[in-house]
Write a protein that holds these residues in place. Sequence first.
Motif, PDB file in Angstrom:
ATOM      1  N   VAL A  38       0.840  -1.201   0.000  1.00 19.66           N
ATOM      2  CA  VAL A  38       0.000   0.000   0.000  1.00 19.66           C
ATOM      3  C   VAL A  38       0.872   1.247   0.000  1.00 19.66           C
ATOM      4  CG1 VAL A  38      -1.618   1.374   1.386  1.00 19.66           C
ATOM      5  CG2 VAL A  38      -2.022  -1.064   1.062  1.00 19.66           C
ATOM      6  N   VAL A  39       1.876   1.280   0.882  1.00 19.08           N
ATOM      7  CA  VAL A  39       2.768   2.443   0.968  1.00 19.08           C
ATOM      8  C   VAL A  39       3.516   2.628  -0.347  1.00 19.08           C
ATOM      9  CG1 VAL A  39       4.814   3.387   2.124  1.00 19.08           C
ATOM     10  CG2 VAL A  39       2.981   2.341   3.483  1.00 19.08           C
ATOM     11  N   ALA A  40       4.079   1.552  -0.888  1.00 18.35           N
ATOM     12  CA  ALA A  40       4.830   1.635  -2.144  1.00 18.35           C
ATOM     13  C   ALA A  40       3.939   2.118  -3.288  1.00 18.35           C
ATOM     14  CB  ALA A  40       5.444   0.276  -2.484  1.00 18.35           C
ATOM     15  N   THR A  41       2.705   1.634  -3.325  1.00 17.42           N
ATOM     16  CA  THR A  41       1.779   2.042  -4.385  1.00 17.42           C
ATOM     17  C   THR A  41       1.470   3.529  -4.293  1.00 17.42           C
ATOM     18  OG1 THR A  41       0.816  -0.165  -4.474  1.00 17.42           O
ATOM     19  CG2 THR A  41      -0.499   1.638  -5.392  1.00 17.42           C
ATOM     20  N   PHE A  42       1.188   4.017  -3.091  1.00 16.45           N
ATOM     21  CA  PHE A  42       0.899   5.447  -2.930  1.00 16.45           C
ATOM     22  C   PHE A  42       2.119   6.288  -3.296  1.00 16.45           C
ATOM     23  CE2 PHE A  42      -3.023   4.585  -0.660  1.00 16.45           C
ATOM     24  CZ  PHE A  42      -3.788   5.695  -0.969  1.00 16.45           C
ATOM     25  N   ASP A  43       3.283   5.873  -2.839  1.00 15.55           N
ATOM     26  CA  ASP A  43       4.490   6.655  -3.109  1.00 15.55           C
ATOM     27  C   ASP A  43       4.863   6.662  -4.594  1.00 15.55           C
ATOM     28  OD1 ASP A  43       4.786   7.445  -0.524  1.00 15.55           O
ATOM     29  OD2 ASP A  43       6.336   5.990  -0.023  1.00 15.55           O
ATOM     30  N   ASP A  44       4.619   5.553  -5.294  1.00 17.25           N
ATOM     31  CA  ASP A  44       5.027   5.436  -6.696  1.00 17.25           C
ATOM     32  C   ASP A  44       4.031   6.027  -7.684  1.00 17.25           C
ATOM     33  OD1 ASP A  44       7.291   4.174  -5.862  1.00 17.25           O
ATOM     34  OD2 ASP A  44       6.577   2.146  -6.303  1.00 17.25           O
ATOM     35  N   THR A  45       2.778   6.237  -7.263  1.00 17.74           N
ATOM     36  CA  THR A  45       1.755   6.651  -8.225  1.00 17.74           C
ATOM     37  C   THR A  45       1.259   8.076  -8.023  1.00 17.74           C
ATOM     38  OG1 THR A  45      -0.007   5.743  -6.836  1.00 17.74           O
ATOM     39  CG2 THR A  45       0.926   4.290  -8.525  1.00 17.74           C
ATOM     40  N   ARG A  46       1.872   8.828  -7.111  1.00 17.30           N
ATOM     41  CA  ARG A  46       1.403  10.189  -6.853  1.00 17.30           C
ATOM     42  C   ARG A  46       2.291  11.229  -7.502  1.00 17.30           C
ATOM     43  NH1 ARG A  46       1.584  12.317  -2.345  1.00 17.30           N
ATOM     44  NH2 ARG A  46      -0.305  13.481  -2.521  1.00 17.30           N
ATOM     45  N   ASP A  47       1.729  12.343  -7.858  1.00 11.33           N
ATOM     46  CA  ASP A  47       2.472  13.493  -8.350  1.00 11.33           C
ATOM     47  C   ASP A  47       2.853  14.327  -7.131  1.00 11.33           C
ATOM     48  OD1 ASP A  47       3.486  15.752  -9.485  1.00 11.33           O
ATOM     49  OD2 ASP A  47       1.650  16.334 -10.532  1.00 11.33           O
ATOM     50  N   MET A  48       4.062  14.202  -6.675  1.00  9.75           N
ATOM     51  CA  MET A  48       4.509  14.852  -5.440  1.00  9.75           C
ATOM     52  C   MET A  48       4.606  16.375  -5.575  1.00  9.75           C
ATOM     53  SD  MET A  48       4.657  12.416  -3.329  1.00  9.75           S
ATOM     54  CE  MET A  48       5.613  12.953  -1.926  1.00  9.75           C
ATOM     55  N   ASN A  49       4.706  16.898  -6.795  1.00  9.66           N
ATOM     56  CA  ASN A  49       4.833  18.343  -6.983  1.00  9.66           C
ATOM     57  C   ASN A  49       3.555  19.091  -6.627  1.00  9.66           C
ATOM     58  OD1 ASN A  49       7.452  18.104  -7.883  1.00  9.66           O
ATOM     59  ND2 ASN A  49       6.814  17.819 -10.014  1.00  9.66           N
TER      60      ASN A  49
END
Length: 169
Positions: free
Chosen positions: A142-153
């Motif tokens: 879950v954590v990896a999915t959220f971190d990898d699929t979000r636009d952090m900008n």
Amino acid sequence: MQAIIRFGELKLEQFIQGATNNWLIFSPLPYSMQHSSGIDNSVIISATPTIEIIDADLDVAINPQYKYAYSIATDNKLKLAFSKETHADKGSALEALKCIALTYELGNLQPNGNYYKVKVRNSLGEEIHRTTPLTLDQVDKVVATFDDTRDMNTSGFLEYVLTRDFIVN
């Protein structure tokens, strides 16, 4: 044992417009002891004058010395009533309440195997995701999915809150 939670952390299930009052119905208090259909006096709402009532009185005029009246019956859902003059609509009520804390009695908690729950909050502190009970391997995904699929900008940082899952006896 007691727990403290803010109204802003509870899930709103329903907004009801009565003849005298409006009221909000929130999801059950997490891991709360089982309540009766009467008045338990086991919940304390801070920073605002409140009184505990029974569900049948949600639409009865609230004594002017109190700003809110609340009820918790056997369904363990928190129902918070307020005069229509106090808040004209659901949005203004939720905005006024979001930082107000509730202190309540926990039930008898037994760990639910090796399961955990994760709450994900954005940089504004708003909850954007909540999981069902998961193993630690599933939490990692879950954590990896959220971190990898979000636009952090555009969305800022995420905060993950991991808690053990319990069964209330």
